[in-house]
Motif scaffolding. Structure first.
Motif, PDB file in Angstrom:
ATOM      1  N   SER A 193      -7.640   7.105   6.719  1.00 52.58           N
ATOM      2  CA  SER A 193      -7.027   7.074   8.056  1.00 52.58           C
ATOM      3  C   SER A 193      -6.023   5.926   8.168  1.00 52.58           C
ATOM      4  O   SER A 193      -4.942   6.078   8.754  1.00 52.58           O
ATOM      5  CB  SER A 193      -8.101   6.930   9.135  1.00 52.58           C
ATOM      6  N   TYR A 194      -6.395   4.789   7.588  1.00 46.70           N
ATOM      7  CA  TYR A 194      -5.495   3.630   7.609  1.00 46.70           C
ATOM      8  C   TYR A 194      -4.221   3.938   6.819  1.00 46.70           C
ATOM      9  O   TYR A 194      -3.107   3.652   7.273  1.00 46.70           O
ATOM     10  CB  TYR A 194      -6.200   2.410   7.017  1.00 46.70           C
ATOM     11  N   LEU A 195      -4.362   4.551   5.623  1.00 49.66           N
ATOM     12  CA  LEU A 195      -3.196   4.891   4.808  1.00 49.66           C
ATOM     13  C   LEU A 195      -2.314   5.891   5.532  1.00 49.66           C
ATOM     14  O   LEU A 195      -1.084   5.765   5.525  1.00 49.66           O
ATOM     15  CB  LEU A 195      -3.657   5.470   3.468  1.00 49.66           C
ATOM     16  N   SER A 196      -2.919   6.890   6.178  1.00 47.21           N
ATOM     17  CA  SER A 196      -2.154   7.905   6.895  1.00 47.21           C
ATOM     18  C   SER A 196      -1.327   7.287   8.007  1.00 47.21           C
ATOM     19  O   SER A 196      -0.129   7.568   8.157  1.00 47.21           O
ATOM     20  CB  SER A 196      -3.100   8.961   7.473  1.00 47.21           C
ATOM     21  N   ALA A 240       0.826  -1.212   0.000  1.00 50.51           N
ATOM     22  CA  ALA A 240       0.000   0.000   0.000  1.00 50.51           C
ATOM     23  C   ALA A 240       0.858   1.259   0.000  1.00 50.51           C
ATOM     24  O   ALA A 240       0.587   2.220  -0.736  1.00 50.51           O
ATOM     25  CB  ALA A 240      -0.932   0.000   1.216  1.00 50.51           C
ATOM     26  N   VAL A 241       1.916   1.272   0.821  1.00 54.19           N
ATOM     27  CA  VAL A 241       2.804   2.438   0.894  1.00 54.19           C
ATOM     28  C   VAL A 241       3.597   2.571  -0.403  1.00 54.19           C
ATOM     29  O   VAL A 241       3.796   3.683  -0.919  1.00 54.19           O
ATOM     30  CB  VAL A 241       3.738   2.344   2.112  1.00 54.19           C
ATOM     31  N   GLN A 242       4.045   1.451  -0.951  1.00 55.25           N
ATOM     32  CA  GLN A 242       4.763   1.486  -2.226  1.00 55.25           C
ATOM     33  C   GLN A 242       3.896   2.115  -3.317  1.00 55.25           C
ATOM     34  O   GLN A 242       4.345   2.982  -4.066  1.00 55.25           O
ATOM     35  CB  GLN A 242       5.163   0.075  -2.638  1.00 55.25           C
ATOM     36  N   LYS A 243       2.646   1.679  -3.401  1.00 48.95           N
ATOM     37  CA  LYS A 243       1.740   2.196  -4.427  1.00 48.95           C
ATOM     38  C   LYS A 243       1.452   3.683  -4.219  1.00 48.95           C
ATOM     39  O   LYS A 243       1.342   4.448  -5.179  1.00 48.95           O
ATOM     40  CB  LYS A 243       0.436   1.401  -4.426  1.00 48.95           C
ATOM     41  N   LEU A 281      -0.457   4.054   8.377  1.00 46.66           N
ATOM     42  CA  LEU A 281       0.517   3.102   7.848  1.00 46.66           C
ATOM     43  C   LEU A 281       1.710   3.818   7.226  1.00 46.66           C
ATOM     44  O   LEU A 281       2.872   3.443   7.435  1.00 46.66           O
ATOM     45  CB  LEU A 281      -0.162   2.205   6.806  1.00 46.66           C
ATOM     46  N   PHE A 282       1.440   4.885   6.483  1.00 44.99           N
ATOM     47  CA  PHE A 282       2.508   5.628   5.802  1.00 44.99           C
ATOM     48  C   PHE A 282       3.458   6.253   6.824  1.00 44.99           C
ATOM     49  O   PHE A 282       4.690   6.173   6.677  1.00 44.99           O
ATOM     50  CB  PHE A 282       1.891   6.719   4.917  1.00 44.99           C
ATOM     51  N   LYS A 283       2.908   6.880   7.857  1.00 48.09           N
ATOM     52  CA  LYS A 283       3.730   7.517   8.895  1.00 48.09           C
ATOM     53  C   LYS A 283       4.539   6.467   9.661  1.00 48.09           C
ATOM     54  O   LYS A 283       5.724   6.683   9.977  1.00 48.09           O
ATOM     55  CB  LYS A 283       2.828   8.293   9.844  1.00 48.09           C
ATOM     56  N   LYS A 284       3.933   5.324   9.915  1.00 43.20           N
ATOM     57  CA  LYS A 284       4.618   4.270  10.667  1.00 43.20           C
ATOM     58  C   LYS A 284       5.820   3.724   9.881  1.00 43.20           C
ATOM     59  O   LYS A 284       6.892   3.480  10.459  1.00 43.20           O
ATOM     60  CB  LYS A 284       3.632   3.135  10.968  1.00 43.20           C
ATOM     61  N   GLU A 285       5.662   3.543   8.577  1.00 39.58           N
ATOM     62  CA  GLU A 285       6.718   2.903   7.782  1.00 39.58           C
ATOM     63  C   GLU A 285       7.775   3.884   7.284  1.00 39.58           C
ATOM     64  O   GLU A 285       8.943   3.516   7.130  1.00 39.58           O
ATOM     65  CB  GLU A 285       6.099   2.166   6.592  1.00 39.58           C
ATOM     66  N   TYR A 296      -6.984  11.928  -1.978  1.00 38.31           N
ATOM     67  CA  TYR A 296      -6.794  11.568  -3.395  1.00 38.31           C
ATOM     68  C   TYR A 296      -6.098  10.211  -3.514  1.00 38.31           C
ATOM     69  O   TYR A 296      -6.520   9.341  -4.290  1.00 38.31           O
ATOM     70  CB  TYR A 296      -5.952  12.654  -4.075  1.00 38.31           C
ATOM     71  N   LEU A 297      -5.033   9.999  -2.732  1.00 37.26           N
ATOM     72  CA  LEU A 297      -4.290   8.735  -2.794  1.00 37.26           C
ATOM     73  C   LEU A 297      -5.129   7.575  -2.272  1.00 37.26           C
ATOM     74  O   LEU A 297      -5.105   6.476  -2.837  1.00 37.26           O
ATOM     75  CB  LEU A 297      -2.990   8.854  -1.986  1.00 37.26           C
ATOM     76  N   ALA A 298      -5.871   7.807  -1.202  1.00 37.71           N
ATOM     77  CA  ALA A 298      -6.721   6.749  -0.639  1.00 37.71           C
ATOM     78  C   ALA A 298      -7.776   6.320  -1.655  1.00 37.71           C
ATOM     79  O   ALA A 298      -8.051   5.124  -1.811  1.00 37.71           O
ATOM     80  CB  ALA A 298      -7.379   7.237   0.647  1.00 37.71           C
ATOM     81  N   ASP A 299      -8.352   7.290  -2.361  1.00 38.31           N
ATOM     82  CA  ASP A 299      -9.332   6.954  -3.391  1.00 38.31           C
ATOM     83  C   ASP A 299      -8.688   6.176  -4.532  1.00 38.31           C
ATOM     84  O   ASP A 299      -9.276   5.226  -5.061  1.00 38.31           O
ATOM     85  CB  ASP A 299      -9.988   8.229  -3.930  1.00 38.31           C
ATOM     86  N   GLU A 300      -7.473   6.586  -4.944  1.00 38.83           N
ATOM     87  CA  GLU A 300      -6.769   5.894  -6.024  1.00 38.83           C
ATOM     88  C   GLU A 300      -6.460   4.453  -5.650  1.00 38.83           C
ATOM     89  O   GLU A 300      -6.523   3.541  -6.490  1.00 38.83           O
ATOM     90  CB  GLU A 300      -5.466   6.633  -6.364  1.00 38.83           C
ATOM     91  N   LEU A 301      -6.123   4.234  -4.376  1.00 45.15           N
ATOM     92  CA  LEU A 301      -5.737   2.895  -3.925  1.00 45.15           C
ATOM     93  C   LEU A 301      -6.935   2.113  -3.380  1.00 45.15           C
ATOM     94  O   LEU A 301      -6.787   0.941  -3.009  1.00 45.15           O
ATOM     95  CB  LEU A 301      -4.655   3.001  -2.838  1.00 45.15           C
ATOM     96  N   ASN A 302      -8.086   2.806  -3.270  1.00 40.19           N
ATOM     97  CA  ASN A 302      -9.304   2.166  -2.779  1.00 40.19           C
ATOM     98  C   ASN A 302      -9.115   1.614  -1.365  1.00 40.19           C
ATOM     99  O   ASN A 302      -9.481   0.480  -1.055  1.00 40.19           O
ATOM    100  CB  ASN A 302      -9.747   1.047  -3.724  1.00 40.19           C
ATOM    101  N   ILE A 303      -8.503   2.445  -0.493  1.00 40.77           N
ATOM    102  CA  ILE A 303      -8.345   2.053   0.906  1.00 40.77           C
ATOM    103  C   ILE A 303      -8.765   3.224   1.789  1.00 40.77           C
ATOM    104  O   ILE A 303      -8.911   4.362   1.326  1.00 40.77           O
ATOM    105  CB  ILE A 303      -6.893   1.645   1.255  1.00 40.77           C
TER     106      ILE A 303
END
Length: 408
Positions: free
Chosen positions: A336-339, A306-309, A341-345, A326-333
């Motif tokens: 809040s989860y993307l935010s 998910a972070v790679q994409k 996960l991205f900060k954690k990694e 915009y990114l969450a919609d593009e990745l269909n996730i």
């Protein structure tokens, strides 16, 4: 007198050019002066090798820089170092002052009675030597080094031609014309080239820029075999192959093809624009550093899919209306989860990553194009030029105009 820093600089310049700088005892045996790859025990009498090096040299006085051109058209520069604990001879070379054509080598082979079978070996040997312009920057730095040793005007030059060195060059000629040495030298050169390529690819694969710079000094026109009469075309072909190898190394380092395509295509075009063999090693250096930086800046190997994409979406189109949603919609996730996960990694927020990539791209455009600042801002997805300038200064400490002036 302290001159160690200047000596290290000159030594590194010669090493990167493909030659060497050595210090030897002028009263020591001739064997210490021979290039190791050209000496095979049993080819020459041990008495020859045991003769003091001083006996082969036409003169050796303090505060004098000697320049020698031997019968093989190879250049050497040597001098006695001052203030040394014992008498020490500093030797630059061998090197050439101009490219040696195939015709010249053929004629030289005939004039020295070297068997025709050794012509290819001699051609390879000459192509392994750096060409150092007598009016170029390296020679200028050497003069500055001499002035550091003895002061401006405190030394003299002495030049000797090939006729003066008949004994020395006859001895070298016997080494160079040996079929056994030629075969071994060819093997050594091939092994050296492949070892250098593998080490370089490993440095790129791991994003180790320091190691890349270390290995670059060993990748010069010296290891290129002149397989075609057109030496420049041969080196261009080698650069094309190297571009492919470095691209593969960066891909193995975790760089997505979306980044590799543009860099690879850009270098392919630059390679065809090369106008001289001397420019090829510099091109290889640029390729190696660029691919290494791709690994450092864009390797997503350790991140989740998910972070790679998300990273790829950002870098693929920086002019898009990028945001977390915009990114969450593009990745269909879930955003809040993307935010989270991205900060954690990655250790930074999605917004911070978008800003960083946009500013990096802006720096690239400002440095390499003449686009108006308004246009640069639009390419980076920041249509408001005033906001773009404010953001750019916050991230870099300079306005876009100041940055452009600092890199030009």
């Amino acid at each position: 007198m302290e001159y160690r820093a200047e000596l290290r600089l000159i030594t590194e310049l010669f090493r990167r050019a493909g030659s060497s700088v050595i210090t030897v005892d002028p009263n020591g045996p001739m064997s210490q002066f021979l290039e190791s790859q050209l000496y095979v025990p049993g080819l020459t009498d041990l008495e020859d090798l045991s003769i003091p090096l001083r006996d082969y040299l036409p003169d050796l006085q303090p505060e004098t820089v000697y320049s020698i051109t031997d019968r093989l058209f190879m250049k050497y520069t040597y001098l006695l170092l001052p203030d040394a604990a014992k008498e020490t001879l500093l030797v630059f070379g061998p090197y050439l002052e101009k490219e040696t054509s195939e015709q010249t080598i053929l004629e030289l082979t005939e004039s020295l009675d070297i068997p025709p079978a050794q012509q290819k070996f001699l051609q390879r040997y000459y192509s392994s030597l750096p060409v150092i312009d007598p009016e170029g920057q390296i020679q200028l730095l050497m003069t500055i080094f001499y002035e550091q040793l003895w002061g401006a005007g405190g030394f003299t030059y002495a030049a000797f031609n090939r006729d003066t060195l008949s004994d020395f060059t006859a001895f070298r000629q016997r080494i160079l014309s040996s079929e056994d040495v030629g075969a071994q030298w060819n093997i050594d050169m091939i092994e050296k080239r492949y070892a250098g390529e593998n080490a370089m690819m490993d440095a790129i694969r791991t994003g180790n820029l320091k190691k890349v710079d270390t290995h670059l000094g060993r990748i010069t026109a010296a290891v290129f075999d002149r397989r075609l009469p057109d030496h420049l075309r041969t080196l261009k072909n080698y650069c094309i192959i190297t571009n492919t190898l470095f691209r593969k190394a960066a891909e193995q380092g975790g760089v997505h093809p979306v980044y590799l395509d543009s860099v690879s295509s850009e270098f392919a075009a630059k390679i065809e624009q090369l106008s001289s063999p001397a420019a090829c090693p510099s091109m290889i250096g640029s390729m190696a550093r660029s691919y290494c930086r791709l690994v450092k800046n864009h390797s997503a190997k350790s991140f989740s899919p998910a972070v790679q994409k998300a990273m790829i979406c950002v870098d693929a189109d920086l002019a898009a209306p990028l945001s977390l949603r915009y990114l969450a919609d593009e990745l269909n996730i879930n955003s809040s989860y993307l935010s989270s996960l991205f900060k954690k990694e990655t250790g930074i927020t999605v917004t911070a990553y978008i800003i960083r990539q946009r500013i990096n791209y802006a720096k690239h455009l400002l440095e390499n194009t003449r686009l108006q600042i308004q246009t640069v801002a639009q390419h980076c997805g920041l249509g408001d030029v005033h906001y773009f300038s404010k953001l750019f200064k916050k991230e870099t400490g300079m306005t876009p105009r100041e940055f452009r002036q600092s890199v030009q």
